[in-house]
Design an enzyme around this catalytic site. Structure first.
Site, short mmCIF file in Angstrom:
data_model
loop_
_atom_site.label_atom_id
_atom_site.label_comp_id
_atom_site.label_asym_id
_atom_site.label_seq_id
_atom_site.Cartn_x
_atom_site.Cartn_y
_atom_site.Cartn_z
N ASP A 295 11.67 14.10 52.81
CA ASP A 295 11.08 15.34 53.30
C ASP A 295 11.10 15.31 54.81
OD1 ASP A 295 9.76 17.84 53.36
OD2 ASP A 295 8.52 17.30 51.64
N ASP B 19 8.49 28.60 32.74
CA ASP B 19 8.37 29.82 31.93
C ASP B 19 8.20 29.46 30.44
OD1 ASP B 19 8.91 31.18 34.33
OD2 ASP B 19 11.07 30.97 33.98
N HIS C 76 14.28 33.40 36.55
CA HIS C 76 13.02 32.71 36.82
C HIS C 76 12.18 33.49 37.83
CE1 HIS C 76 10.17 29.47 37.17
NE2 HIS C 76 10.45 29.25 38.43
N MET D 165 4.20 23.51 37.97
CA MET D 165 5.64 23.44 38.25
C MET D 165 6.10 21.99 38.32
SD MET D 165 8.41 25.22 38.71
CE MET D 165 9.42 23.93 37.98
#
Length: 330
Positions: free
Chosen positions: A34, A151, A179, A230
């Site tokens: 990151d 989903d 999505h 998620m």
């Protein structure tokens, strides 16, 4: 030896996703990347007594190269999160550039890795990734996936609430399309075991599956988006890939793929008029082994949902492709 990578490991999705991957017994090495805070996240996870050896890098000092070299599976949750009132489309310009640059690194340092895209808007970022890989002559449609598992997870959860099922994971509900919003189409008529949703609850259920992210953004009152759910969904799909690669048979999961490059996909592409679409895909040692077409068995209600989904997807896909072919001025 299996090396897993998380690009965007310090963020709201990246941290819990990295935690889940760290404790997964199928992973031997976990490498995190990151632009900020990676050393701290890495040190924290490294204290967990699980199999995976953990390393972490920042961009400086060839950080991306060190992260990706030797990777077998790369999960990309990198990007900015949605804020209240922000659509997935609003995220496009920033997240598109982030995905483009990270996938350029994948093309150079680990071109044969399985790539799992979480960064929104997935409907556009997966085509972006494909165009980058094509430009580097390393595109393998069987190894590029848009993660739409959230989903599916939401469908399982919300249907279970309505029918009184205590364990949502006993339900198998194919969710197809894309999505975001109306491009998400839960095929409730094909649920296994079959479910009966009261007519007066059907519209609200479908809307909740399609716009469940808004529910979380509102509940967090400006403090974030759907990060924990998620992360779980991203891990669940990554684990399915890892199991399939090890030779486990019969793993079929909905995922957003480049249809012409997957067996059975050309027929679906012809029926939908789009090259990218989420359908149930059989996973195997080489990735996406076969795409299954659930569209022939849809009812009239679902056909209307699919019409709206296909219309929305066309624009999303074109936007992603155009971002690479005609890059915006800097």
């Amino acid at each position: 030896m299996v090396k897993a990578v998380v690009l965007g490991a310090s963020g709201g999705i990246g941290q819990p996703l990295s935690l889940l991957l760290k404790i997964c017994p199928l992973i031997d090495e976990l490498s995190l990347y990151d632009v900020v805070n990676t050393p701290g996240v890495t040190a924290d996870l490294a204290h967990i007594s699980s199999r995976a050896k953990t390393t972490g890098y920042l961009p400086n000092g060839d950080g991306l190269k060190l992260t990706l070299t030797g990777a077998d599976i790369v999960v990309i949750p990198a990007g900015i999160p949605r804020k209240p009132g922000m659509t997935r489309d609003d995220l496009f310009k920033i997240n598109a550039g982030i995905v483009r640059d990270l996938v350029t690194g994948i093309a150079e340092y680990c071109p044969k890795a399985f790539i799992l895209i979480i960064s929104n808007p997935v409907n556009s970022t997966v085509p972006i990734a494909a165009e980058v890989l094509k430009s580097k002559n390393v595109f393998d449609p069987k190894r590029l996936f848009g993660v739409t598992t959230l989903d599916v997870v939401r469908s399982e959860t919300f249907v279970a609430e309505i029918i009184g099922e205590s364990d949502p994971q006993t339900l198998k509900i194919p969710v197809v399309g894309g999505h975001s919003g109306e491009t998400i189409v839960p095929l409730l008529s094909q649920a296994k075991p079959s479910v009966q949703i009261p007519a007066d609850k059907l519209d609200a259920l479908v809307n909740r599956v399609q716009y469940g992210g808004d529910e979380v953004v509102k509940a967090k009152d400006g403090a974030g988006s759907a990060t924990l759910s998620m992360a779980y969904a991203g891990f669940r799909f990554a684990e399915k890939i890892l199991k399939a690669v090890r030779g486990e048979k019969g793993i079929i999961e909905p995922t957003y793929v480049y249809l012409p490059g997957v067996e059975g996909g050309a027929e679906i592409a012809k029926a939908t008029g789009v090259e990218y679409f989420s359908v149930p895909v059989e996973l195997g040692t080489n990735g996406a082994e076969k795409a299954y077409n659930p569209l022939t068995d849809t009812n009239d209600y679902e056909k209307k949902l699919l019409e709206a989904a296909m219309k929305g997807l066309k624009g999303n896909i074109e936007k992603g492709v155009d971002f690479i072919k005609n890059p915006p001025a800097k």
